[in-house]
Design a protein around this motif. Structure first.
Motif, short mmCIF file in Angstrom:
data_model
loop_
_atom_site.label_atom_id
_atom_site.label_comp_id
_atom_site.label_asym_id
_atom_site.label_seq_id
_atom_site.Cartn_x
_atom_site.Cartn_y
_atom_site.Cartn_z
N ALA A 143 0.82 -1.21 0.00
CA ALA A 143 0.00 0.00 0.00
C ALA A 143 0.85 1.26 0.00
O ALA A 143 0.46 2.30 -0.56
N ALA A 144 2.04 1.19 0.61
CA ALA A 144 2.88 2.37 0.74
C ALA A 144 3.72 2.67 -0.50
O ALA A 144 4.10 3.83 -0.72
N VAL A 145 4.01 1.66 -1.29
CA VAL A 145 4.94 1.83 -2.42
C VAL A 145 4.58 2.99 -3.34
O VAL A 145 5.45 3.81 -3.68
N PRO A 146 3.32 3.15 -3.79
CA PRO A 146 3.03 4.28 -4.68
C PRO A 146 3.34 5.64 -4.06
O PRO A 146 3.80 6.55 -4.75
N HIS A 147 3.14 5.76 -2.76
CA HIS A 147 3.39 7.03 -2.08
C HIS A 147 4.88 7.25 -1.85
O HIS A 147 5.37 8.38 -1.98
#
Length: 277
Positions: A143-147
């Motif tokens: 979930a954090a990768v794009p951010h």
């Protein structure tokens, strides 16, 4: 960065973090920490907040989150949730990035174990132990990768345990912690091109008020002394504040060359418990 030294009963000096130190390593960093109201997670949140990071954290109990935020001098974004509940953690990551205008780091600190020995632990216990450790960490990173990518890169810290490579019951906990170490190394290779670093930190036995080793120290000092003498050459369990400092370093730009690493913070501990080896 080291502001105060205090003695731990039954052991040698341990470093405690109380208040900011002026260290610039995580100042302004936007970081999400799971399981941030107790034990190691709480100390990570407190240290990051004191050093000027913008911190978000989650836990299952709303009251624990309210008490934590009331005790901090800086704003902390919180949400009560179960990290194993589908969608809840992912939604919190999105909300945190929106609140902070992005993300620079995440710490998968929530964890635990369910069930006893191999004859007592049911398949559901193994599945639950896996999900709260490995599953939640993988979903947090996903979930954090794009951010993190949008921020130009970032740092991921997965909290494992010395039980991940030093054998001791229960097996389902050690297996899950071992998988977390491998997860961090694998994701470091996969996400390296995006300038996203991933590392695992493995605490040894930690002296946390009200938890196993603190209870043993108070209720059975003879057994505690034997455990320390046999397994803890550093003179006592590691303090959670000491582990938190390592996590803060890995979240900072000072550790820019470190990725795919596994860092034990255990004072050269041998077996993870009196039941090991």
């Amino acid at each position: 960065m080291f502001d105060r030294v205090r003695n731990v009963d039954g052991g040698r000096a341990a470093v405690y973090a109380e208040g900011g130190t002026g260290w610039s390593g995580v100042r302004g960093k936007r970081v999400l920490v799971t399981g941030g109201t107790r034990g190691l997670g709480e100390q990570i949140v407190r240290l990051l907040s004191a050093e000027g990071a913008r911190v978000a954290t989650c836990a299952r109990t709303a009251r624990d989150l309210e008490e934590l935020t009331a005790s901090l001098d800086t704003e902390t974004f919180t949400r009560p949730l179960d990290v194993t509940s589908p969608g809840s953690l992912e939604d919190f990551v999105v909300a945190t990035a929106k609140r902070f205008g992005g993300l620079d780091g995440v710490v998968a600190c929530a964890g635990g174990s369910r069930g006893g020995g191999i004859e007592q632990a049911a398949p559901d216990d193994w599945a639950a132990t896996w999900e709260v450790n490995v599953g939640h960490a993988a979903r947090l990173v996903r979930a954090a990768v794009p951010h993190l990518r949008a921020a130009g890169g970032g740092s991921v810290v997965v909290i494992s345990s010395i039980s991940g490579w030093k054998p001791g019951p229960p097996a389902q906990y050690g297996v899950a912690k071992s998988a977390q170490i491998h997860l961090a190394a694998s994701l470091a290779r996969e996400l390296g091109p995006d300038n996203i670093r991933v590392n695992a930190v493995s605490p040894g036995s930690m002296l946390i008020p009200g938890r196993r080793w603190d209870r043993m120290r108070r209720e059975d000092p003879e057994a505690f002394a034997h455990f320390v003498a046999a397994e803890l050459p550093g003179g006592g369990p590691v303090a959670p504040q000491e582990v938190a400092r390592v996590v803060a370093f890995l979240l900072s730009d000072w550790s820019s060359g470190i990725s795919g690493a596994h860092l034990p913070v255990d004072r050269a501990q041998n077996a993870p418990s009196p039941d090991g080896y």
